[in-house]
Design a protein around this motif. Sequence first.
Motif, PDB file in Angstrom:
ATOM      1  N   ASN A 140      66.613  12.955 -31.551  1.00 47.66           N
ATOM      2  CA  ASN A 140      67.420  12.194 -32.506  1.00 47.66           C
ATOM      3  C   ASN A 140      68.008  10.951 -31.901  1.00 47.66           C
ATOM      4  O   ASN A 140      67.902   9.846 -32.419  1.00 47.66           O
ATOM      5  CB  ASN A 140      68.609  13.066 -32.912  1.00 47.66           C
ATOM      6  N   ARG A 147      65.535   2.578 -32.633  1.00 45.29           N
ATOM      7  CA  ARG A 147      65.746   1.810 -33.849  1.00 45.29           C
ATOM      8  C   ARG A 147      66.655   0.614 -33.567  1.00 45.29           C
ATOM      9  O   ARG A 147      66.370  -0.514 -33.952  1.00 45.29           O
ATOM     10  CB  ARG A 147      66.381   2.699 -34.913  1.00 45.29           C
TER      11      ARG A 147
ATOM     12  N   GLU B 157      60.324   4.981 -24.903  1.00 43.95           N
ATOM     13  CA  GLU B 157      59.188   5.525 -25.629  1.00 43.95           C
ATOM     14  C   GLU B 157      58.410   6.512 -24.764  1.00 43.95           C
ATOM     15  O   GLU B 157      57.965   7.555 -25.230  1.00 43.95           O
ATOM     16  CB  GLU B 157      58.304   4.394 -26.138  1.00 43.95           C
ATOM     17  N   LYS B 160      60.396   9.591 -24.660  1.00 43.00           N
ATOM     18  CA  LYS B 160      60.297  10.332 -25.905  1.00 43.00           C
ATOM     19  C   LYS B 160      59.063  11.218 -25.899  1.00 43.00           C
ATOM     20  O   LYS B 160      59.094  12.359 -26.346  1.00 43.00           O
ATOM     21  CB  LYS B 160      60.242   9.353 -27.082  1.00 43.00           C
ATOM     22  N   LYS B 161      57.996  10.665 -25.373  1.00 41.10           N
ATOM     23  CA  LYS B 161      56.766  11.455 -25.337  1.00 41.10           C
ATOM     24  C   LYS B 161      56.946  12.701 -24.498  1.00 41.10           C
ATOM     25  O   LYS B 161      56.505  13.796 -24.866  1.00 41.10           O
ATOM     26  CB  LYS B 161      55.614  10.607 -24.774  1.00 41.10           C
ATOM     27  N   PHE B 178      57.751  23.217 -35.519  1.00 44.32           N
ATOM     28  CA  PHE B 178      58.846  22.302 -35.225  1.00 44.32           C
ATOM     29  C   PHE B 178      58.730  21.052 -36.051  1.00 44.32           C
ATOM     30  O   PHE B 178      57.695  20.425 -36.091  1.00 44.32           O
ATOM     31  CB  PHE B 178      58.778  21.938 -33.750  1.00 44.32           C
ATOM     32  N   PHE B 180      59.651  17.336 -36.495  1.00 43.28           N
ATOM     33  CA  PHE B 180      60.115  16.285 -35.595  1.00 43.28           C
ATOM     34  C   PHE B 180      60.057  14.965 -36.328  1.00 43.28           C
ATOM     35  O   PHE B 180      59.293  14.092 -35.984  1.00 43.28           O
ATOM     36  CB  PHE B 180      59.161  16.264 -34.392  1.00 43.28           C
ATOM     37  N   SER B 182      62.210  11.975 -38.907  1.00 45.80           N
ATOM     38  CA  SER B 182      63.553  11.457 -39.122  1.00 45.80           C
ATOM     39  C   SER B 182      63.716  11.006 -40.547  1.00 45.80           C
ATOM     40  O   SER B 182      62.838  10.386 -41.126  1.00 45.80           O
ATOM     41  CB  SER B 182      63.835  10.309 -38.170  1.00 45.80           C
ATOM     42  N   SER B 183      64.844  11.357 -41.074  1.00 46.37           N
ATOM     43  CA  SER B 183      65.182  10.850 -42.398  1.00 46.37           C
ATOM     44  C   SER B 183      65.803   9.483 -42.205  1.00 46.37           C
ATOM     45  O   SER B 183      65.964   9.022 -41.093  1.00 46.37           O
ATOM     46  CB  SER B 183      66.164  11.789 -43.076  1.00 46.37           C
ATOM     47  N   ALA B 186      68.540   8.564 -39.569  1.00 52.21           N
ATOM     48  CA  ALA B 186      68.293   8.654 -38.126  1.00 52.21           C
ATOM     49  C   ALA B 186      68.531  10.051 -37.583  1.00 52.21           C
ATOM     50  O   ALA B 186      68.754  10.235 -36.418  1.00 52.21           O
ATOM     51  CB  ALA B 186      69.128   7.654 -37.348  1.00 52.21           C
ATOM     52  N   THR B 187      68.511  11.027 -38.435  1.00 54.91           N
ATOM     53  CA  THR B 187      68.635  12.375 -37.897  1.00 54.91           C
ATOM     54  C   THR B 187      67.257  12.900 -37.576  1.00 54.91           C
ATOM     55  O   THR B 187      66.284  12.593 -38.239  1.00 54.91           O
ATOM     56  CB  THR B 187      69.277  13.341 -38.910  1.00 54.91           C
ATOM     57  N   PHE B 188      67.217  13.689 -36.553  1.00 54.74           N
ATOM     58  CA  PHE B 188      65.939  14.177 -36.101  1.00 54.74           C
ATOM     59  C   PHE B 188      65.697  15.551 -36.659  1.00 54.74           C
ATOM     60  O   PHE B 188      64.978  16.343 -36.090  1.00 54.74           O
ATOM     61  CB  PHE B 188      65.962  14.246 -34.571  1.00 54.74           C
ATOM     62  N   GLY B 189      66.347  15.839 -37.780  1.00 55.32           N
ATOM     63  CA  GLY B 189      66.153  17.154 -38.374  1.00 55.32           C
ATOM     64  C   GLY B 189      67.172  18.156 -37.912  1.00 55.32           C
ATOM     65  O   GLY B 189      67.147  19.299 -38.315  1.00 55.32           O
ATOM     66  N   ILE B 230      55.940   4.078 -35.405  1.00 53.70           N
ATOM     67  CA  ILE B 230      56.035   5.020 -34.297  1.00 53.70           C
ATOM     68  C   ILE B 230      55.981   6.413 -34.912  1.00 53.70           C
ATOM     69  O   ILE B 230      56.624   6.653 -35.905  1.00 53.70           O
ATOM     70  CB  ILE B 230      57.393   4.859 -33.581  1.00 53.70           C
ATOM     71  N   PRO B 231      55.247   7.290 -34.311  1.00 53.87           N
ATOM     72  CA  PRO B 231      55.222   8.645 -34.866  1.00 53.87           C
ATOM     73  C   PRO B 231      56.625   9.198 -34.972  1.00 53.87           C
ATOM     74  O   PRO B 231      57.507   8.819 -34.251  1.00 53.87           O
ATOM     75  CB  PRO B 231      54.393   9.447 -33.861  1.00 53.87           C
ATOM     76  N   TYR B 232      56.804  10.078 -35.892  1.00 48.89           N
ATOM     77  CA  TYR B 232      58.057  10.731 -36.168  1.00 48.89           C
ATOM     78  C   TYR B 232      58.983   9.832 -36.950  1.00 48.89           C
ATOM     79  O   TYR B 232      60.098  10.174 -37.225  1.00 48.89           O
ATOM     80  CB  TYR B 232      58.786  11.216 -34.899  1.00 48.89           C
ATOM     81  N   GLY B 233      58.493   8.648 -37.283  1.00 50.66           N
ATOM     82  CA  GLY B 233      59.326   7.829 -38.160  1.00 50.66           C
ATOM     83  C   GLY B 233      59.058   8.202 -39.599  1.00 50.66           C
ATOM     84  O   GLY B 233      58.238   9.053 -39.894  1.00 50.66           O
TER      85      GLY B 233
END
Lengths: 216, 276
Positions: A140, A147, B157, B160-161, B178, B180, B182-183, B186-189, B230-233
């Motif tokens: 997160n 961003r 980045e 992140k990987k 899982f 992974f 983001s809404s 900017a939350t990662f779930g 970017i993935p997960y976006g």
Amino acid sequence: MTRQKVKMAFIENEFSRKATYKKRKRGILKKANELATLCGVPVGVIIDSPYDLTPEVWPSREDMDNVLSQWQRLPVMDRTKKMLNQESYLKQSISKATETCKKLTKENKELEMKEVMFDCLSGKTSPPRIEKSDLRGCGNVIEQYLRNLNRRIEILSKNDGASSSSVHAAATTSVAMPIVELGSSSTSFCDMIRQQQIQSNMNQNVRGLDLNQQQW
Amino acid sequence: MVIKNKGRQKIEMVKMKNENNLQVTFSKRRSGLFKKASELCTLCGAEIVVIVFSPGRKVFSFGHPNVDVVIDRFLKINPHHPHQNNNLQLNEACLNAVVQDLNNHLTQVTEQLEEEKKRNEDLKQKRKDDKKSENWWEDPIEGFNLRQLTEFKCGLENFKKTVTTEASKYLQATGHNFYFGSSSNATFGIFDNDGNTNSELDLFNHRRLVDMNTFSGNHQNMIIPHHSTIPYGNNVIERFAPEHNQNQSQYCFKQERASECDRQPDHPPHYRHEYC
């Protein structure tokens, strides 16, 4: 001045209760006075209990009558809009406190994850050692950071204009990057950056930095 | 000694001059007055009414048992408590029980709040103390120049990987799926709609994502597009949002079959749709 936390419940001991009542009643009337004076607004208080022969009225009977006539002149809807009793007041307080608490918890989690991220980047710890339940929270924070970084890059690129177009180009086009070898005793981010800084100092070509040629 | 707020200073007992301050003061003190009134009722069983007119001529009132009852009694100038019949007493007992419950709840929530506040202060203090570290990337990014921004971004980045792979390793090991993504917040779930910290993993198969974007021991360079693809976006979730089904080869797009998702028996109760 050490105070003991008071339990918010009916005081069983009669003497205690009476003493508390007297003190607190005095306190409330004082606060009501301050409110009325500082803000220049009409305030009326009535307090009644088995300990008083007649109800305590503030400011005075006449002033209270004035307040009440103002009160009664108002349409019922206006009167009841902000009317509270114990139940509604407490419910309101609970929801406000819960709301604030949730926001704080979220912020605290983010702050914690940020620390984890920084610890990883500076080599104090590494992803395999992150608490599993924290992995997502960490992700997160990374997302958020990326961003913001992107936003800043965009702003700066626009401002910089033509002079650093090569940097801009490098930033906006696809960047080929070698991947950190997983499972290796990973070079920390920290070391990578330092290495890069050394290199770029040697290059003496800050503006024309071509990220494609960097060795990670 | 720096005086942080006027709370520990003596103030004059005259009407305040500054309009804004007056309004703020009114709000705070009215709130405090109601709190004191509520406490008096709880602790001593007194009956009370407080009526306050705001600077904007709105009226606020607090009363126990309720405003109207106390006012009526006052106006009839009846100083003694009316003789209560059994029904009234029963109602009152009920009400008292409810109020007691609420009080307990409020106490508990307030305690939690205090704890979180303390933790917040501690965390912020720690950050301040750590500031002397030589890691320039820990400073606010507003101070970075373009080169630093890009460097940091690249490093992040990469990081992140590594985190992602770590996460998927864990998931493969534990058998969880899982999510992974983001809404827009900017939350990662990790937080659900109510902001609850959700350390349980949502049922969402992102294995395809992981396979595409990480490398099984392959040191190939990967093309990373600059912006939010970017993935997960968000975009990725819209493009393919495979959803775990009992039959793993079946994928459905969340957006289209959202309602069906809910009926899946193996969905955990906290399955959320805002990720769509």
